[in-house]
Design an enzyme around this catalytic site. Structure first.
Site, PDB file in Angstrom:
ATOM      1  N   TYR A   1      37.257 -62.858 -38.646  1.00 51.48           N
ATOM      2  CA  TYR A   1      35.790 -62.896 -38.688  1.00 51.48           C
ATOM      3  C   TYR A   1      35.306 -63.996 -39.626  1.00 51.48           C
ATOM      4  O   TYR A   1      34.517 -64.862 -39.242  1.00 51.48           O
ATOM      5  CB  TYR A   1      35.282 -61.533 -39.160  1.00 51.48           C
ATOM      6  N   ASP A   2      35.839 -63.992 -40.868  1.00 50.25           N
ATOM      7  CA  ASP A   2      35.339 -64.933 -41.883  1.00 50.25           C
ATOM      8  C   ASP A   2      35.602 -66.385 -41.473  1.00 50.25           C
ATOM      9  O   ASP A   2      34.713 -67.229 -41.531  1.00 50.25           O
ATOM     10  CB  ASP A   2      36.032 -64.688 -43.235  1.00 50.25           C
TER      11      ASP A   2
ATOM     12  N   ASN B   1      28.007 -44.990 -41.781  1.00 48.02           N
ATOM     13  CA  ASN B   1      29.008 -43.965 -42.120  1.00 48.02           C
ATOM     14  C   ASN B   1      28.429 -42.909 -43.050  1.00 48.02           C
ATOM     15  O   ASN B   1      28.516 -41.716 -42.778  1.00 48.02           O
ATOM     16  CB  ASN B   1      30.210 -44.608 -42.834  1.00 48.02           C
ATOM     17  N   PHE B   2      27.836 -43.346 -44.162  1.00 51.57           N
ATOM     18  CA  PHE B   2      27.344 -42.395 -45.159  1.00 51.57           C
ATOM     19  C   PHE B   2      26.248 -41.496 -44.575  1.00 51.57           C
ATOM     20  O   PHE B   2      26.226 -40.291 -44.805  1.00 51.57           O
ATOM     21  CB  PHE B   2      26.803 -43.123 -46.407  1.00 51.57           C
TER      22      PHE B   2
ATOM     23  N   GLY C   1      34.466 -47.152 -55.530  1.00 53.03           N
ATOM     24  CA  GLY C   1      33.041 -47.110 -55.207  1.00 53.03           C
ATOM     25  C   GLY C   1      32.193 -47.998 -56.104  1.00 53.03           C
ATOM     26  O   GLY C   1      30.962 -47.969 -56.022  1.00 53.03           O
TER      27      GLY C   1
ATOM     28  N   GLN D   1      32.401 -51.313 -56.088  1.00 57.33           N
ATOM     29  CA  GLN D   1      32.081 -52.594 -55.434  1.00 57.33           C
ATOM     30  C   GLN D   1      30.604 -52.589 -55.042  1.00 57.33           C
ATOM     31  O   GLN D   1      30.044 -51.525 -54.765  1.00 57.33           O
ATOM     32  CB  GLN D   1      32.995 -52.836 -54.210  1.00 57.33           C
TER      33      GLN D   1
ATOM     34  N   GLN E   1      31.940 -57.831 -54.890  1.00 58.80           N
ATOM     35  CA  GLN E   1      30.507 -57.950 -55.202  1.00 58.80           C
ATOM     36  C   GLN E   1      29.839 -58.886 -54.201  1.00 58.80           C
ATOM     37  O   GLN E   1      30.478 -59.780 -53.648  1.00 58.80           O
ATOM     38  CB  GLN E   1      30.323 -58.501 -56.616  1.00 58.80           C
ATOM     39  N   ARG E   2      28.550 -58.664 -53.999  1.00 57.72           N
ATOM     40  CA  ARG E   2      27.815 -59.548 -53.096  1.00 57.72           C
ATOM     41  C   ARG E   2      26.322 -59.398 -53.321  1.00 57.72           C
ATOM     42  O   ARG E   2      25.788 -58.291 -53.324  1.00 57.72           O
ATOM     43  CB  ARG E   2      28.148 -59.167 -51.662  1.00 57.72           C
TER      44      ARG E   2
HETATM   45  P1  NAD Z   1      26.706 -55.680 -33.302  1.00 56.79           P
HETATM   46  O1  NAD Z   1      28.170 -55.455 -33.195  1.00 56.79           O
HETATM   47  O2  NAD Z   1      25.801 -54.496 -33.209  1.00 56.79           O
HETATM   48  O3  NAD Z   1      26.212 -56.722 -32.211  1.00 56.79           O
HETATM   49  C1  NAD Z   1      27.007 -57.753 -31.705  1.00 56.79           C
HETATM   50  C2  NAD Z   1      26.720 -57.877 -30.220  1.00 56.79           C
HETATM   51  O4  NAD Z   1      27.512 -58.951 -29.677  1.00 56.79           O
HETATM   52  C3  NAD Z   1      27.092 -56.620 -29.439  1.00 56.79           C
HETATM   53  O5  NAD Z   1      26.067 -56.274 -28.558  1.00 56.79           O
HETATM   54  C4  NAD Z   1      28.358 -57.029 -28.701  1.00 56.79           C
HETATM   55  O6  NAD Z   1      28.572 -56.295 -27.507  1.00 56.79           O
HETATM   56  C5  NAD Z   1      28.112 -58.515 -28.480  1.00 56.79           C
HETATM   57  N1  NAD Z   1      29.340 -59.295 -28.264  1.00 56.79           N
HETATM   58  C6  NAD Z   1      30.482 -59.250 -28.984  1.00 56.79           C
HETATM   59  N2  NAD Z   1      31.374 -60.117 -28.480  1.00 56.79           N
HETATM   60  C7  NAD Z   1      30.775 -60.726 -27.413  1.00 56.79           C
HETATM   61  C8  NAD Z   1      31.196 -61.706 -26.466  1.00 56.79           C
HETATM   62  N3  NAD Z   1      32.416 -62.260 -26.529  1.00 56.79           N
HETATM   63  N4  NAD Z   1      30.329 -62.078 -25.513  1.00 56.79           N
HETATM   64  C9  NAD Z   1      29.080 -61.519 -25.428  1.00 56.79           C
HETATM   65  N5  NAD Z   1      28.646 -60.592 -26.293  1.00 56.79           N
HETATM   66  C10 NAD Z   1      29.483 -60.196 -27.270  1.00 56.79           C
HETATM   67  O7  NAD Z   1      26.472 -56.463 -34.671  1.00 56.79           O
HETATM   68  P2  NAD Z   1      25.111 -56.889 -35.410  1.00 56.79           P
HETATM   69  O8  NAD Z   1      25.082 -56.218 -36.711  1.00 56.79           O
HETATM   70  O9  NAD Z   1      23.959 -56.767 -34.491  1.00 56.79           O
HETATM   71  O10 NAD Z   1      25.409 -58.429 -35.679  1.00 56.79           O
HETATM   72  C11 NAD Z   1      24.819 -59.471 -34.901  1.00 56.79           C
HETATM   73  C12 NAD Z   1      25.231 -60.816 -35.452  1.00 56.79           C
HETATM   74  O11 NAD Z   1      24.816 -60.938 -36.810  1.00 56.79           O
HETATM   75  C13 NAD Z   1      26.754 -61.033 -35.436  1.00 56.79           C
HETATM   76  O12 NAD Z   1      27.014 -62.368 -35.084  1.00 56.79           O
HETATM   77  C14 NAD Z   1      27.140 -60.773 -36.868  1.00 56.79           C
HETATM   78  O13 NAD Z   1      28.288 -61.495 -37.232  1.00 56.79           O
HETATM   79  C15 NAD Z   1      25.914 -61.249 -37.632  1.00 56.79           C
HETATM   80  N6  NAD Z   1      25.811 -60.573 -38.950  1.00 56.79           N
HETATM   81  C16 NAD Z   1      25.396 -59.288 -39.043  1.00 56.79           C
HETATM   82  C17 NAD Z   1      25.341 -58.662 -40.279  1.00 56.79           C
HETATM   83  C18 NAD Z   1      24.860 -57.253 -40.462  1.00 56.79           C
HETATM   84  O14 NAD Z   1      24.894 -56.739 -41.586  1.00 56.79           O
HETATM   85  N7  NAD Z   1      24.380 -56.562 -39.442  1.00 56.79           N
HETATM   86  C19 NAD Z   1      25.725 -59.367 -41.426  1.00 56.79           C
HETATM   87  C20 NAD Z   1      26.168 -60.685 -41.285  1.00 56.79           C
HETATM   88  C21 NAD Z   1      26.185 -61.280 -40.031  1.00 56.79           C
HETATM   89  N1  UDP Z   2      32.735 -48.558 -47.493  1.00 57.94           N
HETATM   90  C1  UDP Z   2      32.931 -47.291 -48.045  1.00 57.94           C
HETATM   91  N2  UDP Z   2      32.981 -46.238 -47.212  1.00 57.94           N
HETATM   92  C2  UDP Z   2      32.816 -46.339 -45.863  1.00 57.94           C
HETATM   93  C3  UDP Z   2      32.603 -47.637 -45.312  1.00 57.94           C
HETATM   94  C4  UDP Z   2      32.572 -48.718 -46.148  1.00 57.94           C
HETATM   95  O1  UDP Z   2      33.077 -47.148 -49.268  1.00 57.94           O
HETATM   96  O2  UDP Z   2      32.869 -45.296 -45.174  1.00 57.94           O
HETATM   97  C5  UDP Z   2      32.648 -49.730 -48.396  1.00 57.94           C
HETATM   98  C6  UDP Z   2      33.543 -50.898 -48.003  1.00 57.94           C
HETATM   99  O3  UDP Z   2      34.831 -50.758 -48.565  1.00 57.94           O
HETATM  100  C7  UDP Z   2      32.782 -52.061 -48.585  1.00 57.94           C
HETATM  101  C8  UDP Z   2      31.313 -51.642 -48.497  1.00 57.94           C
HETATM  102  O4  UDP Z   2      31.338 -50.222 -48.302  1.00 57.94           O
HETATM  103  O5  UDP Z   2      33.117 -52.247 -49.943  1.00 57.94           O
HETATM  104  C9  UDP Z   2      30.566 -52.289 -47.348  1.00 57.94           C
HETATM  105  O6  UDP Z   2      31.341 -52.116 -46.194  1.00 57.94           O
HETATM  106  P1  UDP Z   2      30.831 -52.543 -44.734  1.00 57.94           P
HETATM  107  O7  UDP Z   2      31.958 -52.304 -43.793  1.00 57.94           O
HETATM  108  O8  UDP Z   2      29.536 -51.871 -44.455  1.00 57.94           O
HETATM  109  O9  UDP Z   2      30.472 -54.098 -44.844  1.00 57.94           O
HETATM  110  P2  UDP Z   2      31.225 -55.366 -45.474  1.00 57.94           P
HETATM  111  O10 UDP Z   2      32.455 -54.935 -46.198  1.00 57.94           O
HETATM  112  O11 UDP Z   2      31.519 -56.237 -44.307  1.00 57.94           O
HETATM  113  O12 UDP Z   2      30.213 -55.921 -46.393  1.00 57.94           O
END
Ligand code: NAD
Ligand code: UDP
Length: 311
Positions: A144-145, A189-190, A206, A208, A275-276
Site C-alpha cells: 500500500y505505502d 472496529n471499536f 494502545g 500509538q 504516531q501521526r
Molecule cells: P474503501 O476501501 O472504502 O474504498 C475503495 C474503493 O475502491 C472500493 O469501493 C473498492 O471496491 C474500490 N477498488 C479497489 N480496488 C479497485 C480496482 N482495482 N478497480 C476499481 N475499484 C477498486 O476505502 P476509502 O476509505 O473510501 O478510501 C478511498 C481512497 O482514499 C483510497 O485510495 C485510499 O487509499 C485513500 N485514503 C483513505 C483514507 C481513509 O482514512 N479513509 C486515508 C488515506 C487514504
Molecule cells: N487498531 C487497534 N485496534 C483495532 C484496529 C486498529 O488498536 O481493532 C490500531 C492499529 O494498530 C493502529 C490504529 O489503531 O495503530 C489505526 O489503525 P487503522 O487500521 O484504523 O489505520 P492505520 O494503521 O492505517 O492508520
C-alpha cells in the site's frame, strides 16, 4: 455541469464524493470493481439520472469521455490491502497509469487520493508535506505505502512530461458513516465492538496515536483541492490535527455508546506507525480549508450510522 469520473466511487470516501458532486450539479461516472465497496453505499443514487455506475477494475485500461477524474480506487484498510498485496500494488500503480493515461488523452485534471501512509512510521512529528517519510519497503504495509508513493511519482511525471493537470491529496485517517462494519480500521472496529458489547481490541499498548478526520471535512477538502488555482498541484495534507491515542479513542467510544465492553490487548501489527498528525498550514493557505467537526461530534454521527445498520 461537468461529467466527472470517480474511481472507487462505491467505497466509503468515494460514495460521499459522488453525493457531493451530484449536489454541486455535476454528472458522475462511478467506476468500481466492488472489492471493498458496496452497492449499498450508492444504492440511493442508482435512480439519479446524473449518476452512472460502471463495474470495472482500474488495472485495465478504460476508454470513456469525461471532464475530470478523482482517482480513489484502492482498498484502504490494512486487512483488506494485505489480503492480496500484489493486486494492491497493481491497483495503485497500474490503476494510476490507466487513469493518468485517460487524463492525458482527454487533456483534463486528475486528483489522486494519496495517503499519510507515504510518511510510514514518521520520525518527524507532526508531518509537513516536505517530510519524505520512513517506509519499510519489505514489510506487510509496503504494498500500500510503496504503491501510493509510486502513484505520486507517476502523477508528477505525467505532469512534467505530459503537462497533465494534477492535484495530489495526502489523506490522514478519515472516518464516518458508510465505513464497512468489517472494514478492520480502528474507528469502525471499536464502534461495532462497543455496540455489540464485545471486547474492544487494542493493538499493542494502545499508546500509538492517530489524527481522525470526519468524512464531511475530508470531502470538502477534496472538492476544494480539485477546484484550487491552476498550477497548484499539492501534495497537500488533508486531516484533522487533533491527536489521540487508541486508548483515548476506545474510552471515548465506550462513553458515547454507553457500552459495557472491556478492553483486550492484542499484539501490535508489524510496522504499525507509532504516531501521526498532519501539519495543515498549506491546506489553510491554498484551499482556505480546515476541519470543522471535532472527534466527539463525528463519532456520535458515526455511532448512529452503525447502530442503524446493525439493527
Ligand atoms: P474503501 O476501501 O472504502 O474504498 C475503495 C474503493 O475502491 C472500493 O469501493 C473498492 O471496491 C474500490 N477498488 C479497489 N480496488 C479497485 C480496482 N482495482 N478497480 C476499481 N475499484 C477498486 O476505502 P476509502 O476509505 O473510501 O478510501 C478511498 C481512497 O482514499 C483510497 O485510495 C485510499 O487509499 C485513500 N485514503 C483513505 C483514507 C481513509 O482514512 N479513509 C486515508 C488515506 C487514504
Ligand atoms: N487498531 C487497534 N485496534 C483495532 C484496529 C486498529 O488498536 O481493532 C490500531 C492499529 O494498530 C493502529 C490504529 O489503531 O495503530 C489505526 O489503525 P487503522 O487500521 O484504523 O489505520 P492505520 O494503521 O492505517 O492508520
Amino acid at each position: 455541469m461537468k461529467r466527472i469520473l470517480v474511481s472507487g466511487g462505491a467505497g466509503f470516501l468515494g460514495s460521499h464524493l459522488c453525493d457531493k458532486l451530484l449536489a454541486e450539479g455535476h454528472e458522475v461516472l462511478c467506476v468500481d470493481n466492488f472489492f471493498t465497496g458496496s452497492r449499498r453505499n450508492i444504492h440511493h443514487l442508482l435512480d439519479n439520472k446524473n449518476f452512472e455506475l460502471l463495474r470495472h477494475d482500474v488495472t485495465h485500461p478504460l476508454f470513456v469521455e469525461v471532464d475530470e477524474i478523482y482517482n480513489l480506487a484502492c482498498p484502504a484498510s490494512p486487512i483488506h490491502y494485505q489480503f492480496d498485496p500484489v493486486q494492491t500494488t497493481k491497483t495503485s500503480v497500474i490503476g494510476a497509469m490507466n487513469m493518468l493515461g485517460l487524463a492525458k488523452r482527454l487533456k483534463i485534471k486528475i486528483l489522486q487520493a494519496s495517503t499519510s501512509e507515504i510518511y510510514g512510521d514518521p520520525e518527524v512529528h507532526p508531518q509537513p508535506e516536505s517530510y519524505r517519510g520512513n517506509v519499510n519497503t519489505l514489510g506487510p504495509r509496503a504494498c500500500y505505502d510503496e504503491g501510493k508513493r509510486c502513484a505520486e511519482t507517476l502523477f508528477f511525471d505525467y505532469h512534467r512530461q505530459h503537462r497533465v493537470g494534477i492535484k495530489v491529496m495526502r489523506i490522514f485517517n478519515t472516518y464516518g458513516p458508510r465505513m464497512h462494519p468489517n472494514d478492520g480500521r480502528v474507528v469502525s472496529n471499536f464502534i461495532v465492538q462497543a455496540l455489540k458489547g464485545q471486547d474492544i481490541t487494542i493493538y499493542g499498548d494502545g499508546m500509538q496515536t492517530r489524527s481522525f478526520c470526519y468524512v464531511d471535512d475530508n470531502i470538502d477538502g477534496m472538492y476544494k483541492l480539485m477546484n484550487s488555482r491552476d498550477g497548484f498541484t499539492g501534495p497537500v495534507n488533508i486531516g484533522n490535527p487533533g491527536e489521540f491515542t487508541m486508548l483515548e479513542l476506545a474510552q471515548l467510544v465506550i462513553e458515547l455508546t454507553n457500552s459495557k465492553s472491556k478492553l483486550v490487548y492484542l499484539p501490535l501489527p508489524q510496522d504499525d506507525p507509532l504516531q501521526r498528525k498532519p501539519v495543515i498550514e498549506l491546506a489553510k493557505k491554498e484551499l482556505n480549508w480546515e476541519p470543522k467537526v471535532p472527534l466527539k461530534e463525528g463519532l456520535v454521527k458515526t455511532i448512529a450510522y452503525f447502530d442503524s445498520i446493525l439493527e
